[in-house]
Design a protein around this motif. Structure first.
Motif, PDB file in Angstrom:
ATOM      1  N   THR A 159       0.882  -1.106   0.140  1.00  0.00           N
ATOM      2  CA  THR A 159      -0.015   0.137  -0.052  1.00  0.00           C
ATOM      3  C   THR A 159       0.890   1.040   0.172  1.00  0.00           C
ATOM      4  O   THR A 159       2.102   1.175   0.176  1.00  0.00           O
ATOM      5  CB  THR A 159      -1.035   0.170   1.281  1.00  0.00           C
ATOM      6  OG1 THR A 159      -0.204   0.428   2.422  1.00  0.00           O
ATOM      7  CG2 THR A 159      -1.470  -1.307   1.519  1.00  0.00           C
ATOM      8  N   ASP A 160       0.269   2.268  -0.364  1.00  0.00           N
ATOM      9  CA  ASP A 160       0.907   3.755  -0.214  1.00  0.00           C
ATOM     10  C   ASP A 160       0.730   4.397   1.161  1.00  0.00           C
ATOM     11  O   ASP A 160       1.516   5.323   1.227  1.00  0.00           O
ATOM     12  CB  ASP A 160       0.359   4.613  -1.356  1.00  0.00           C
ATOM     13  CG  ASP A 160       0.488   3.957  -2.845  1.00  0.00           C
ATOM     14  OD1 ASP A 160       1.572   3.464  -2.913  1.00  0.00           O
ATOM     15  OD2 ASP A 160      -0.335   4.497  -3.480  1.00  0.00           O
ATOM     16  N   ARG A 161       0.249   3.598   2.155  1.00  0.00           N
ATOM     17  CA  ARG A 161      -0.116   3.989   3.403  1.00  0.00           C
ATOM     18  C   ARG A 161       0.984   3.815   4.319  1.00  0.00           C
ATOM     19  O   ARG A 161       1.619   2.897   4.355  1.00  0.00           O
ATOM     20  CB  ARG A 161      -1.342   3.425   3.897  1.00  0.00           C
ATOM     21  CG  ARG A 161      -1.837   4.316   5.269  1.00  0.00           C
ATOM     22  CD  ARG A 161      -3.328   3.709   5.596  1.00  0.00           C
ATOM     23  NE  ARG A 161      -3.706   4.179   6.720  1.00  0.00           N
ATOM     24  CZ  ARG A 161      -4.341   5.428   6.896  1.00  0.00           C
ATOM     25  NH1 ARG A 161      -4.753   5.953   5.871  1.00  0.00           N
ATOM     26  NH2 ARG A 161      -4.857   5.893   8.135  1.00  0.00           N
ATOM     27  N   ARG A 162       1.288   4.971   5.081  1.00  0.00           N
ATOM     28  CA  ARG A 162       2.246   4.694   6.189  1.00  0.00           C
ATOM     29  C   ARG A 162       1.466   4.698   7.689  1.00  0.00           C
ATOM     30  O   ARG A 162       0.365   5.328   7.988  1.00  0.00           O
ATOM     31  CB  ARG A 162       3.126   5.673   6.523  1.00  0.00           C
ATOM     32  CG  ARG A 162       4.281   5.822   5.422  1.00  0.00           C
ATOM     33  CD  ARG A 162       5.424   6.768   5.624  1.00  0.00           C
ATOM     34  NE  ARG A 162       5.224   8.180   5.834  1.00  0.00           N
ATOM     35  CZ  ARG A 162       5.890   8.931   6.280  1.00  0.00           C
ATOM     36  NH1 ARG A 162       7.155   8.697   6.471  1.00  0.00           N
ATOM     37  NH2 ARG A 162       5.462  10.251   6.216  1.00  0.00           N
TER      38      ARG A 162
END
Length: 471
Positions: free
Chosen positions: A42-45
């Motif tokens: 995912t692009d999420r942190r």
């Protein structure tokens, strides 16, 4: 511009005192160190929060020697002053305006305008250690360099003074003498005895007085009527005493036997009282003028346990007495010239914000003011909470800070003779380890006002001592 170094043993010096000219005092902001987690695919942190890092303080300076031989001596003296394996405190000094000469008479030697001298900027200090190696670049008799310090334990500035320095709370825990059980905290001296008088009116209030009297047998010319209350006093501090009182007609003096006693019963100081009439009282059918008595004194004896004695001499008449209400000994407040405080420290100039000792009652919240802009946790910052004079604790004791939800609970009952101290992570009762008998939770303080309340007791005396911390 200047700076002061304060070593942990209390020794201090200003750079300008030995020929070092501070050109600037550059305090960095506190770096924020975030912590993130990566989610695969995912692009999420994931934000795990952040902590504050190490703050730096840079002090560019110039030294000015008297000659070429003096230069290395001044350099070595600077090494001696700032190189230390132990951390120490640094404090900022600045001029309010540009350095200038003062106006003088024609035959008077030139001098500098005192209003342009370096002065401390408030009462904030930083705990630091020298971080860099430095060299002085010599130019004739002058040399230039830069000192870079980094904070050691905490990145925050902290106040030099603590709340104990400005606490205006009453040192007399049970000053409300409308409650008969409060007489237990006063001691009779000699053959005096206590009783409560009927309520009397002054300044629009109805109050009950503690009546201090002697038996009705004939008395000698030097017989005294006295009562005492135990208090803890600090050497060198200023205190203000006040109480409401009236005496019988037969007394030959007006509370002239009032003062501070040592533990052996001898005077440390006799107090000269001022008085002003505040009303009248009907005592056993006689109308008596009621006065407010006041005195200000500096405690010159050693720090420790002492006693306030309120008393007076009397004639040989029998049945003499005096009455006392609302006794108070207070100290603290913000001193203009004490060097501890200043503008920009978040302080308020009202009595409630400077009261850190409270006689708390059940179902009656009280407030503590944290003038800093940093939350105070007892595991990270200095925070001491002292609990004494607990009344009506049958099962346990608890104090809760409603402003942030923190609390401290004692799992066993406390009594009026117990002294419980939360000092950082350490908890004691009567100087013995006490953590095992608590819930192992601790009160924290938020910036600004904190609303607290005691539970599982009728009343308790609660005192807080802590410095303020600033970003």
């Amino acid at each position: 511009m200047d700076a002061q170094i304060i070593k942990q043993n209390g020794d201090s010096f200003n750079f300008e005192d030995f020929g070092v000219i501070v050109k600037d005092f550059i305090v960095s902001s506190i770096p924020i160190e975030p912590q993130y987690g990566e989610v695969e695919g995912t692009d999420r942190r994931v934000d795990y929060g952040s902590t504050y890092g190490v703050r730096t303080i840079k002090v560019p300076f110039m030294v000015r020697a008297r000659d070429y031989h003096d230069y290395p001596l001044l350099r070595d003296l600077l090494f001696e002053k700032v190189l230390d394996k132990e951390s120490y405190y640094i404090r900022e000094r600045r001029r309010a305006k540009q350095l200038a000469y003062a106006f003088v008479d024609l035959n008077e030697p030139a001098k500098m305008d005192e209003s342009t001298n370096n002065k401390f900027i408030g009462g904030k200090i930083y705990k630091v250690r020298l971080q860099n190696t430095f060299e002085l670049e010599q130019m004739v008799y002058d040399g230039e360099g830069e000192l870079e310090f980094e904070t050691t334990e905490l990145p925050f500035a902290e106040s030099i003074g603590t709340t104990a320095d400005i606490d205006t709370g009453n040192l007399i825990s049970y000053a409300d003498l409308t409650v008969a059980s409060h007489y237990d905290f006063w001691s009779t001296i000699g053959d005096t005895s206590f009783s409560s008088s009927s309520p009397v009116s002054y300044e629009g209030y109805d109050k009950s007085f503690l009546r201090v009297s002697v038996p009705s047998a004939p008395l000698g010319d030097n017989r005294r009527i006295r009562t005492r209350y135990n208090i803890h006093l600090i050497k060198g501090k200023e205190y203000k005493l006040s109480f409401i009182g009236a005496t019988s007609d037969w007394l030959s003096s007006d509370f002239n036997y009032t003062g501070i006693l040592r533990s052996n019963g001898t005077f440390t100081s006799r107090l000269s009282l001022d008085k002003i009439a505040v009303g009248s009282a009907d005592i056993s059918g006689y109308t008596k003028t009621v006065y407010k008595y006041t005195a200000t004194f500096i405690h010159e004896d050693d720090t420790g346990e002492h006693a306030l004695m309120i008393g007076t001499k009397q004639t040989s008449e029998k049945g003499a007495y005096f009455i006392v209400a609302e006794p108070s000994i207070k100290t603290g407040g913000i001193g203009i010239d004490d060097g501890l405080w200043g503008y920009g420290m978040g302080l308020l100039y009202d009595n409630e914000s400077m009261s850190f000792t409270h006689n708390a009652k059940e179902k009656t919240p009280f407030r503590i003011y944290n003038a800093g802009n940093v939350p105070i946790h007892p595991f990270e910052q200095d925070l001491k909470m002292i609990i004494t004079d607990v009344v009506g604790s049958d099962e346990m004791f608890q104090i809760t800070n409603h402003s942030n939800g923190s609390r401290a609970r004692v799992n066993v009952p406390l009594n009026s003779t117990d002294t419980v101290i939360y000092d950082g992570p350490d908890v004691t009762r009567n100087n013995l380890a006490f953590l095992r008998d608590t819930r192992k939770d601790f009160v924290e303080l938020s910036p600004g006002w904190n609303t607290l309340e005691v539970y599982y007791c009728k009343s308790a005396r609660v005192s807080f001592d802590f410095p303020f911390y600033y970003k």
